[in-house]
Design a protein around this motif. Structure first.
Motif, PDB file in Angstrom:
ATOM      1  N   GLU A  55       0.838  -1.201   0.000  1.00  0.00           N
ATOM      2  CA  GLU A  55       0.000   0.000   0.000  1.00  0.00           C
ATOM      3  C   GLU A  55       0.874   1.254   0.000  1.00  0.00           C
ATOM      4  O   GLU A  55       1.895   1.306   0.695  1.00  0.00           O
ATOM      5  N   LEU A  56       0.482   2.234  -0.783  1.00  0.00           N
ATOM      6  CA  LEU A  56       1.135   3.527  -0.725  1.00  0.00           C
ATOM      7  C   LEU A  56       0.452   4.362   0.352  1.00  0.00           C
ATOM      8  O   LEU A  56      -0.775   4.524   0.337  1.00  0.00           O
ATOM      9  N   THR A  57       1.236   4.881   1.286  1.00  0.00           N
ATOM     10  CA  THR A  57       0.665   5.625   2.397  1.00  0.00           C
ATOM     11  C   THR A  57       1.327   6.986   2.551  1.00  0.00           C
ATOM     12  O   THR A  57       2.516   7.149   2.293  1.00  0.00           O
ATOM     13  N   LEU A  58       0.522   7.943   2.951  1.00  0.00           N
ATOM     14  CA  LEU A  58       1.018   9.252   3.356  1.00  0.00           C
ATOM     15  C   LEU A  58       0.787   9.335   4.863  1.00  0.00           C
ATOM     16  O   LEU A  58      -0.352   9.204   5.323  1.00  0.00           O
ATOM     17  N   ASN A  59       1.871   9.564   5.625  1.00  0.00           N
ATOM     18  CA  ASN A  59       1.811   9.407   7.076  1.00  0.00           C
ATOM     19  C   ASN A  59       2.158  10.712   7.775  1.00  0.00           C
ATOM     20  O   ASN A  59       3.296  11.191   7.708  1.00  0.00           O
ATOM     21  N   GLY A  60       1.143  11.317   8.409  1.00  0.00           N
ATOM     22  CA  GLY A  60       1.300  12.640   8.979  1.00  0.00           C
ATOM     23  C   GLY A  60       1.728  12.637  10.434  1.00  0.00           C
ATOM     24  O   GLY A  60       1.166  11.906  11.255  1.00  0.00           O
ATOM     25  N   PHE A  61       2.729  13.469  10.732  1.00  0.00           N
ATOM     26  CA  PHE A  61       3.230  13.627  12.100  1.00  0.00           C
ATOM     27  C   PHE A  61       3.228  15.117  12.456  1.00  0.00           C
ATOM     28  O   PHE A  61       3.889  15.916  11.785  1.00  0.00           O
ATOM     29  N   VAL A  62       2.491  15.492  13.494  1.00  0.00           N
ATOM     30  CA  VAL A  62       2.572  16.851  14.025  1.00  0.00           C
ATOM     31  C   VAL A  62       3.638  16.806  15.121  1.00  0.00           C
ATOM     32  O   VAL A  62       3.377  16.372  16.231  1.00  0.00           O
ATOM     33  N   SER A  63       4.843  17.251  14.780  1.00  0.00           N
ATOM     34  CA  SER A  63       6.030  16.885  15.570  1.00  0.00           C
ATOM     35  C   SER A  63       6.723  18.037  16.283  1.00  0.00           C
ATOM     36  O   SER A  63       7.896  17.933  16.627  1.00  0.00           O
ATOM     37  N   ASP A  64       6.011  19.116  16.539  1.00  0.00           N
ATOM     38  CA  ASP A  64       6.705  20.288  17.110  1.00  0.00           C
ATOM     39  C   ASP A  64       6.555  20.427  18.617  1.00  0.00           C
ATOM     40  O   ASP A  64       7.168  21.298  19.221  1.00  0.00           O
ATOM     41  N   GLN A  65       5.740  19.583  19.253  1.00  0.00           N
ATOM     42  CA  GLN A  65       5.529  19.734  20.682  1.00  0.00           C
ATOM     43  C   GLN A  65       6.611  19.022  21.498  1.00  0.00           C
ATOM     44  O   GLN A  65       7.543  18.432  20.954  1.00  0.00           O
ATOM     45  N   SER A  66       6.475  19.058  22.812  1.00  0.00           N
ATOM     46  CA  SER A  66       7.559  18.595  23.685  1.00  0.00           C
ATOM     47  C   SER A  66       7.370  17.169  24.167  1.00  0.00           C
ATOM     48  O   SER A  66       6.363  16.859  24.813  1.00  0.00           O
ATOM     49  N   PRO A  67       8.339  16.286  23.888  1.00  0.00           N
ATOM     50  CA  PRO A  67       8.300  14.946  24.472  1.00  0.00           C
ATOM     51  C   PRO A  67       8.758  15.005  25.929  1.00  0.00           C
ATOM     52  O   PRO A  67       9.210  16.051  26.407  1.00  0.00           O
ATOM     53  N   LYS A  68       8.663  13.892  26.632  1.00  0.00           N
ATOM     54  CA  LYS A  68       9.166  13.844  28.000  1.00  0.00           C
ATOM     55  C   LYS A  68      10.685  13.978  27.983  1.00  0.00           C
ATOM     56  O   LYS A  68      11.359  13.351  27.174  1.00  0.00           O
ATOM     57  N   ALA A  69      11.195  14.784  28.877  1.00  0.00           N
ATOM     58  CA  ALA A  69      12.635  15.062  28.893  1.00  0.00           C
ATOM     59  C   ALA A  69      13.451  13.795  29.078  1.00  0.00           C
ATOM     60  O   ALA A  69      14.482  13.592  28.435  1.00  0.00           O
ATOM     61  N   GLN A  70      12.982  12.904  29.957  1.00  0.00           N
ATOM     62  CA  GLN A  70      13.761  11.705  30.274  1.00  0.00           C
ATOM     63  C   GLN A  70      13.789  10.674  29.148  1.00  0.00           C
ATOM     64  O   GLN A  70      14.637   9.785  29.133  1.00  0.00           O
ATOM     65  N   SER A  71      12.865  10.817  28.194  1.00  0.00           N
ATOM     66  CA  SER A  71      12.819   9.847  27.092  1.00  0.00           C
ATOM     67  C   SER A  71      13.287  10.450  25.768  1.00  0.00           C
ATOM     68  O   SER A  71      13.198   9.795  24.729  1.00  0.00           O
ATOM     69  N   ALA A  72      13.785  11.684  25.802  1.00  0.00           N
ATOM     70  CA  ALA A  72      14.203  12.353  24.570  1.00  0.00           C
ATOM     71  C   ALA A  72      15.583  11.880  24.121  1.00  0.00           C
ATOM     72  O   ALA A  72      16.504  11.770  24.924  1.00  0.00           O
ATOM     73  N   TYR A  73      15.707  11.609  22.829  1.00  0.00           N
ATOM     74  CA  TYR A  73      16.984  11.192  22.254  1.00  0.00           C
ATOM     75  C   TYR A  73      17.768  12.376  21.693  1.00  0.00           C
ATOM     76  O   TYR A  73      18.962  12.277  21.445  1.00  0.00           O
ATOM     77  N   HIS A  74      17.060  13.483  21.493  1.00  0.00           N
ATOM     78  CA  HIS A  74      17.694  14.614  20.819  1.00  0.00           C
ATOM     79  C   HIS A  74      17.187  15.924  21.401  1.00  0.00           C
ATOM     80  O   HIS A  74      15.989  16.082  21.665  1.00  0.00           O
ATOM     81  N   TRP A  75      18.114  16.847  21.627  1.00  0.00           N
ATOM     82  CA  TRP A  75      17.784  18.200  22.076  1.00  0.00           C
ATOM     83  C   TRP A  75      18.308  19.182  21.030  1.00  0.00           C
ATOM     84  O   TRP A  75      19.400  18.989  20.493  1.00  0.00           O
ATOM     85  N   GLN A  76      17.518  20.204  20.761  1.00  0.00           N
ATOM     86  CA  GLN A  76      17.917  21.160  19.738  1.00  0.00           C
ATOM     87  C   GLN A  76      17.372  22.543  20.086  1.00  0.00           C
ATOM     88  O   GLN A  76      16.385  22.666  20.817  1.00  0.00           O
ATOM     89  N   ASN A  77      18.021  23.587  19.570  1.00  0.00           N
ATOM     90  CA  ASN A  77      17.524  24.936  19.769  1.00  0.00           C
ATOM     91  C   ASN A  77      16.243  25.141  18.964  1.00  0.00           C
ATOM     92  O   ASN A  77      16.214  24.891  17.761  1.00  0.00           O
ATOM     93  N   PHE A  78      15.196  25.566  19.645  1.00  0.00           N
ATOM     94  CA  PHE A  78      13.936  25.907  18.995  1.00  0.00           C
ATOM     95  C   PHE A  78      13.555  27.298  19.481  1.00  0.00           C
ATOM     96  O   PHE A  78      13.340  27.511  20.667  1.00  0.00           O
ATOM     97  N   MET A  79      13.522  28.253  18.578  1.00  0.00           N
ATOM     98  CA  MET A  79      13.349  29.663  18.934  1.00  0.00           C
ATOM     99  C   MET A  79      14.447  30.089  19.917  1.00  0.00           C
ATOM    100  O   MET A  79      14.206  30.783  20.894  1.00  0.00           O
ATOM    101  N   ASN A  80      15.665  29.597  19.647  1.00  0.00           N
ATOM    102  CA  ASN A  80      16.863  29.941  20.421  1.00  0.00           C
ATOM    103  C   ASN A  80      16.863  29.410  21.853  1.00  0.00           C
ATOM    104  O   ASN A  80      17.602  29.903  22.708  1.00  0.00           O
TER     105      ASN A  80
END
Length: 296
Positions: free
Chosen positions: A182-207
């Motif tokens: 099947e061809l699928t288009l898979n949407g992720f709204v990915s700008d919110q905050s995950p739990k700090a203890q389970s985060a694999y990556h930290w990055q500057n967002f709005m500095n």
């Protein structure tokens, strides 16, 4: 209790949904006074977020953004209600893709897509994009506590061959679709905050250094799916445009988290251009003081 709430609330929502949009936006104006000026819904959070994101702006400038944001938030509420009964014809007029050929070109190559977007503009009517393409669409979402309203949301999306899946369902569902061809288009709204203890990556967002969701990138690399960003812009009240921007057609060639970082930069550009359309009620920067040493 969940069923009782649904039985009491759903008829009200349905009756409201059949009202003309001009009447619903009149209701939205009244709702703004209630939510912003009387209740002050999450006003403290909004003001803190705006201060963090725009320290260079004056208090008056941030208050102006705040007011515009609450007007937009109330519009989104009535637009969500309208989704219950809005016609396909009206929705096609109100949510328009500007360059759907970007998606169709990848579809012609027989490839599925990871589509990333932010809580910006209005993502509520994005499911109408299904009318322009042949993909089966999945949208990753957080399940509602009330199972009856959750089922209602799923029904609305399914009208256009779009299906909601939870985070835990994502990999199994997409692997199954891939196995079926099947061809699928898979949407992720990915700008919110995950739990700090389970985060694999930290990055500057709005500095500001924050943890970032990396699930969309993980899926893209695992299943070798091109990654597109969907920028949703509010043209005028009740009318939106969706523009697709290619982040990568070859995700496995990117180093870890480069796709995630590219996505966040695109979101930042949207916010700087028109900050009133971002979802400021969420505590996006709540983990800013918990940055692990290795990410400093």
């Amino acid at each position: 209790m969940q069923l009782l709430v649904y039985i009491l609330v759903y008829p009200i929502l349905w009756i409201l949904s059949i009202l003309p949009m001009r009447v619903l936006y009149f209701i939205s104006d009244g709702l703004y006074i209630l939510i912003h000026s009387i209740i002050g819904y999450r006003k403290k959070t909004v003001r803190e977020n705006l201060s963090l994101a725009f320290p260079e702006k004056s208090s008056e400038e941030r208050k102006e953004i705040e007011k515009k944001f609450y007007h937009h938030l109330c519009d989104m509420i009535v637009e969500f209600i309208k989704s219950l009964t809005i016609s396909e014809k009206e929705l096609l007029k109100r949510f328009v893709p500007t360059n759907i050929e970007v998606v169709r070109e990848i579809e012609a190559q027989n490839k599925s897509i990871v589509l990333v977007l932010a809580h910006y503009g209005s993502w509520e009517w994005i499911f109408i994009l299904q009318k322009y393409i042949n993909y089966k669409t999945h949208a990753v979402y957080k399940k509602l506590d009330n199972k009856y309203f959750d089922a209602m949301i799923r029904r609305i999306r399914a009208k256009y061959n779009s299906f909601l899946i939870t985070t835990k369902e994502t990999i199994p569902t997409l692997l199954e679709s891939d196995a079926k061809g099947e061809l699928t288009l898979n949407g992720f709204v990915s700008d919110q905050s995950p739990k700090a203890q389970s985060a694999y990556h930290w990055q500057n967002f709005m500095n500001i250094k924050v943890p970032a969701y990396t699930g969309a990138e993980l899926v893209a690399k695992k299943l070798d799916m091109p990654v597109l960003f969907c920028a949703i812009d509010k043209v005028k009240r009740g009318y939106y445009e969706a523009t697709f921007k290619t982040i990568t057609l070859t995700p496995r060639e990117f180093k870890d988290y480069e796709i995630t970082d590219a996505f966040l930069k695109l979101v930042e550009a949207q916010i700087y251009a028109a900050p009133e359309y971002y979802l400021w009620t969420h505590k996006r920067w709540k983990h800013r003081d918990k940055v692990p040493q290795e990410f400093l």
